[in-house]
Design a protein around this motif. Structure first.
Motif, PDB file in Angstrom:
ATOM      1  N   GLY A  45       0.813  -1.217   0.000  1.00 47.03           N
ATOM      2  CA  GLY A  45       0.000   0.000   0.000  1.00 47.03           C
ATOM      3  C   GLY A  45       0.842   1.260   0.000  1.00 47.03           C
ATOM      4  N   ALA A  46       1.876   1.272   0.853  1.00 46.53           N
ATOM      5  CA  ALA A  46       2.754   2.445   0.932  1.00 46.53           C
ATOM      6  C   ALA A  46       3.525   2.642  -0.371  1.00 46.53           C
ATOM      7  N   THR A  47       3.990   1.546  -0.973  1.00 45.63           N
ATOM      8  CA  THR A  47       4.715   1.630  -2.239  1.00 45.63           C
ATOM      9  C   THR A  47       3.848   2.251  -3.326  1.00 45.63           C
ATOM     10  N   ALA A  48       2.612   1.780  -3.417  1.00 48.07           N
ATOM     11  CA  ALA A  48       1.681   2.306  -4.425  1.00 48.07           C
ATOM     12  C   ALA A  48       1.413   3.787  -4.207  1.00 48.07           C
ATOM     13  N   ILE A  49       1.223   4.178  -2.963  1.00 40.74           N
ATOM     14  CA  ILE A  49       0.921   5.578  -2.640  1.00 40.74           C
ATOM     15  C   ILE A  49       2.101   6.489  -2.963  1.00 40.74           C
ATOM     16  N   PHE A  50       3.310   6.101  -2.548  1.00 41.74           N
ATOM     17  CA  PHE A  50       4.478   6.956  -2.766  1.00 41.74           C
ATOM     18  C   PHE A  50       4.895   7.022  -4.237  1.00 41.74           C
ATOM     19  N   TRP A  51       4.718   5.922  -4.986  1.00 44.21           N
ATOM     20  CA  TRP A  51       5.023   5.979  -6.421  1.00 44.21           C
ATOM     21  C   TRP A  51       3.995   6.822  -7.161  1.00 44.21           C
ATOM     22  N   PHE A  52       2.755   6.818  -6.687  1.00 44.62           N
ATOM     23  CA  PHE A  52       1.733   7.675  -7.279  1.00 44.62           C
ATOM     24  C   PHE A  52       2.061   9.142  -7.023  1.00 44.62           C
ATOM     25  N   ILE A  53       2.470   9.461  -5.797  1.00 37.75           N
ATOM     26  CA  ILE A  53       2.875  10.839  -5.474  1.00 37.75           C
ATOM     27  C   ILE A  53       4.086  11.237  -6.308  1.00 37.75           C
ATOM     28  N   GLY A  54       4.979  10.258  -6.553  1.00 33.81           N
ATOM     29  CA  GLY A  54       6.184  10.523  -7.334  1.00 33.81           C
ATOM     30  C   GLY A  54       5.899  10.970  -8.760  1.00 33.81           C
ATOM     31  N   LEU A  55       4.711  10.652  -9.273  1.00 25.39           N
ATOM     32  CA  LEU A  55       4.344  11.086 -10.621  1.00 25.39           C
ATOM     33  C   LEU A  55       4.219  12.599 -10.714  1.00 25.39           C
ATOM     34  N   PHE A  56       3.974  13.246  -9.585  1.00 25.91           N
ATOM     35  CA  PHE A  56       3.767  14.689  -9.563  1.00 25.91           C
ATOM     36  C   PHE A  56       4.969  15.441  -9.000  1.00 25.91           C
ATOM     37  N   VAL A  57       6.073  14.719  -8.764  1.00 28.98           N
ATOM     38  CA  VAL A  57       7.291  15.318  -8.223  1.00 28.98           C
ATOM     39  C   VAL A  57       8.396  15.254  -9.271  1.00 28.98           C
ATOM     40  N   LYS A  58       9.230  16.260  -9.304  1.00 26.55           N
ATOM     41  CA  LYS A  58      10.330  16.309 -10.263  1.00 26.55           C
ATOM     42  C   LYS A  58      11.225  15.084 -10.105  1.00 26.55           C
ATOM     43  N   LYS A  59      11.505  14.392 -11.210  1.00 23.98           N
ATOM     44  CA  LYS A  59      12.297  13.172 -11.179  1.00 23.98           C
ATOM     45  C   LYS A  59      13.780  13.468 -10.938  1.00 23.98           C
ATOM     46  N   GLU A  60      14.403  12.592 -10.157  1.00 28.56           N
ATOM     47  CA  GLU A  60      15.838  12.692  -9.875  1.00 28.56           C
ATOM     48  C   GLU A  60      16.518  11.396 -10.291  1.00 28.56           C
ATOM     49  N   ASN A 175      23.200   9.844   5.189  1.00 26.92           N
ATOM     50  CA  ASN A 175      23.688  10.586   4.020  1.00 26.92           C
ATOM     51  C   ASN A 175      22.718  10.537   2.843  1.00 26.92           C
ATOM     52  N   LEU A 176      21.989   9.439   2.706  1.00 31.71           N
ATOM     53  CA  LEU A 176      21.065   9.294   1.577  1.00 31.71           C
ATOM     54  C   LEU A 176      19.917  10.294   1.643  1.00 31.71           C
ATOM     55  N   ILE A 177      19.409  10.524   2.839  1.00 31.71           N
ATOM     56  CA  ILE A 177      18.265  11.425   2.991  1.00 31.71           C
ATOM     57  C   ILE A 177      18.625  12.853   2.583  1.00 31.71           C
ATOM     58  N   SER A 178      19.851  13.257   2.884  1.00 31.07           N
ATOM     59  CA  SER A 178      20.276  14.613   2.540  1.00 31.07           C
ATOM     60  C   SER A 178      20.668  14.737   1.066  1.00 31.07           C
ATOM     61  N   LYS A 179      20.849  13.612   0.389  1.00 28.24           N
ATOM     62  CA  LYS A 179      21.317  13.614  -0.993  1.00 28.24           C
ATOM     63  C   LYS A 179      20.162  13.694  -1.997  1.00 28.24           C
ATOM     64  N   TYR A 180      19.033  13.061  -1.641  1.00 25.11           N
ATOM     65  CA  TYR A 180      17.887  13.025  -2.544  1.00 25.11           C
ATOM     66  C   TYR A 180      16.645  13.590  -1.871  1.00 25.11           C
ATOM     67  N   SER A 181      15.664  13.961  -2.696  1.00 24.32           N
ATOM     68  CA  SER A 181      14.408  14.469  -2.138  1.00 24.32           C
ATOM     69  C   SER A 181      13.701  13.328  -1.418  1.00 24.32           C
ATOM     70  N   PRO A 182      12.897  13.639  -0.423  1.00 25.69           N
ATOM     71  CA  PRO A 182      12.236  12.603   0.374  1.00 25.69           C
ATOM     72  C   PRO A 182      11.410  11.614  -0.448  1.00 25.69           C
ATOM     73  N   ILE A 183      10.632  12.114  -1.406  1.00 22.89           N
ATOM     74  CA  ILE A 183       9.776  11.234  -2.202  1.00 22.89           C
ATOM     75  C   ILE A 183      10.612  10.321  -3.091  1.00 22.89           C
ATOM     76  N   THR A 184      11.685  10.865  -3.687  1.00 23.55           N
ATOM     77  CA  THR A 184      12.570  10.056  -4.525  1.00 23.55           C
ATOM     78  C   THR A 184      13.167   8.908  -3.731  1.00 23.55           C
ATOM     79  N   PHE A 185      13.638   9.214  -2.530  1.00 22.79           N
ATOM     80  CA  PHE A 185      14.242   8.177  -1.687  1.00 22.79           C
ATOM     81  C   PHE A 185      13.205   7.166  -1.227  1.00 22.79           C
ATOM     82  N   ILE A 186      12.081   7.652  -0.707  1.00 22.79           N
ATOM     83  CA  ILE A 186      11.114   6.759  -0.064  1.00 22.79           C
ATOM     84  C   ILE A 186      10.429   5.837  -1.055  1.00 22.79           C
TER      85      ILE A 186
END
Length: 298
Positions: A45-60, A175-186
């Protein structure tokens, strides 16, 4: 209401959600959904939700070497962490489980010392020893005759493994959290986690009788997926952007209080002298560890 007040409010709500989750998840397991099956539902459920949100966030673009680091973080932050927690919670009581979670700051200190080579002063060492002593007492003697605790000793141990795993995860992702945006990482973090928990939860998922499951239980499953897994992450993320990390971390100590009040109010757990004694030792140990850390920061 200013941004700081909003941040405190959201972190408080996240803490409240975590506190009541101990009892809510316990109501679902293991009668309606077995632990590993519940984890698969939660992570999917969390994977589906965060990947859906990722569609509206700038890709990294993620560096190839970091995929391995995210995978390792998923092993300890999702697979071992969640599987041990829900399996342990299904065998112990909500109050005992919530107290075990407070050992996370102690485990963070230990792993930071070994991995990041941070120096541990005498006061912190005393705090670690006291915290682990309280943990051992709760694991060994915190058995409950209540029907909700089928095997408190093993259950408490597994929740402790969860706390230790989560502590290691926090050190690994620093270090990973500071390197990428939260949605990209999560979103990648949860995708790897989904792949890892799939073999464990697939069989138990197939055993669920969705048609006979009460609506109240379905709502509780949805609560864990949407609120406990997704909203708490986003609320804490906003809190970290407006507050000091030490301020946000203090809220973890409210979880056992909220969990205890909620569990007692709905009759899903009871208090005992052993639980109170072990809890007192654990809190004193965590206080010594975090108090010294705050002084060092100042």
């Amino acid at each position: 209401m200013n941004q700081r007040s909003i941040a405190i409010l959201l972190v408080s709500i996240a803490t409240l959600i975590y506190g009541v989750t101990f009892t809510i998840a316990k109501d679902v397991m293991p009668l309606y959904v077995k632990p590993f099956g519940f984890i698969l539902i939660r992570v999917f459920g969390a994977t589906a939700i965060f990947w859906f949100i990722g569609l509206f966030v700038k890709k990294e673009k993620i560096e190839k070497a970091d995929y391995k680091k995210i995978l390792l973080a998923a092993v300890f932050g999702i697979a071992l962490n969640m599987l041990a927690f829900f399996k342990g919670l299904s065998m112990t009581t909500p109050i005992s489980a919530s107290v075990m979670m407070v050992t996370s700051p102690i485990m963070v200190l230990l792993f930071s010392s070994f991995i990041l080579k941070e120096r541990i002063v005498k006061r912190k060492i005393i705090g670690v020893v006291m915290g682990l002593l309280g943990t051992i007492i709760l694991i060994t003697y915190g058995n409950n005759s209540d029907d909700t605790a089928s095997n408190s000793t093993l259950g408490n141990f597994l929740v402790f493994v969860n706390a230790a795993s989560y502590g290691l995860y926090l050190v690994l992702v620093k270090n990973l959290i500071s390197k990428y945006s939260p949605i990209t990482f999560i979103k990648w973090f949860y995708l790897f986690g989904l792949i890892l928990v799939l073999p464990f939860g697939w069989t138990e998922i197939s055993e669920i009788s969705w048609g006979t499951m009460p609506i109240s239980i379905l709502l509780k499953v949805g609560f864990v997926v949407v609120f406990t897994t997704c909203l708490t992450y986003l609320f804490n993320l906003y809190g970290l952007s407006k507050l000091k990390p030490t301020t946000v971390s203090v809220f973890i100590y409210l979880q056992p209080v909220i969990a205890t009040i909620f569990a007692l109010s709905v009759g899903s757990d009871t208090l005992s002298t052993t639980k109170l004694f072990a809890t007192g030792i654990i809190f004193l140990g965590v206080y010594l560890v975090t108090k010294q850390a705050e002084n060092s920061t100042k």
